[in-house]
Motif scaffolding. Sequence first.
Motif, short mmCIF file in Angstrom:
data_model
loop_
_atom_site.label_atom_id
_atom_site.label_comp_id
_atom_site.label_asym_id
_atom_site.label_seq_id
_atom_site.Cartn_x
_atom_site.Cartn_y
_atom_site.Cartn_z
N THR A 1 8.52 -0.89 3.06
CA THR A 1 8.42 0.04 1.80
C THR A 1 7.26 1.13 1.92
O THR A 1 6.02 0.60 2.22
CB THR A 1 8.50 -0.54 0.46
N VAL A 2 7.65 2.38 2.12
CA VAL A 2 6.41 3.34 1.98
C VAL A 2 5.97 3.67 0.64
O VAL A 2 6.80 3.69 -0.38
CB VAL A 2 7.20 4.88 2.69
N LEU B 1 -2.45 8.39 2.98
CA LEU B 1 -3.23 8.35 4.47
C LEU B 1 -2.57 9.33 5.58
O LEU B 1 -3.37 9.91 6.43
CB LEU B 1 -3.01 6.90 5.02
N ALA B 2 -1.26 9.42 5.55
CA ALA B 2 -0.76 10.35 6.51
C ALA B 2 -1.06 11.59 6.45
O ALA B 2 -1.31 12.25 7.18
CB ALA B 2 0.83 10.22 6.36
N ALA B 3 -1.26 12.26 5.28
CA ALA B 3 -1.63 13.68 4.93
C ALA B 3 -3.00 13.73 5.39
O ALA B 3 -3.67 14.71 5.98
CB ALA B 3 -1.55 14.12 3.25
N SER C 1 3.91 8.31 7.63
CA SER C 1 3.81 7.35 6.33
C SER C 1 4.46 6.27 6.73
O SER C 1 4.21 5.07 6.36
CB SER C 1 4.68 8.24 5.35
N VAL C 2 5.67 6.18 7.40
CA VAL C 2 6.50 4.95 7.81
C VAL C 2 5.52 3.95 8.81
O VAL C 2 5.47 2.85 8.54
CB VAL C 2 7.62 5.44 8.36
N LEU C 3 4.84 4.78 9.78
CA LEU C 3 3.74 4.01 10.53
C LEU C 3 2.94 3.35 9.76
O LEU C 3 2.48 1.99 10.18
CB LEU C 3 3.11 5.05 11.83
#
Length: 91
Positions: free
Chosen positions: A61-62, A69-71, A50-52
Motif C-alpha cells: 500500500t502506498v 519521499l518521491a516528491a 511512490s510505488v517503489l
Amino acid sequence: MDPDLPTNVLEEILKKSARSADGVLGVRMSAKKEYYRVIESLSLALAELSVLAARHAGRKTVKAEDVELAAATLDVISSIRDPRGRSGSRG
C-alpha cells in the motif's frame, strides 16, 4: 491534446496561476498542451517513485510518506539537472 488527466482541472490550475495583480494573462493553446504534457509526465514519475518507496518498505500500500519521499526525490533530481539549483516554478 489528449492527456489522460482531466483537462478541465489542469486548465483551471493554469488559469488560476496566470492571474496576477495586473489582471489575467492570456494562455495560448500551445502552452496548455505543453503544461498537460509536463504535468502528466511528472505525475507518472511521482506515482512510480511512490510505488517503489512502498515496495522498498515492504508494503503493498502506498502511503503519504511514500509520496513525500518521491516528491523529495524529484526535487533532488530536478536540482541535479540544473546545476544552478533552479527548477521550474519552485526555484
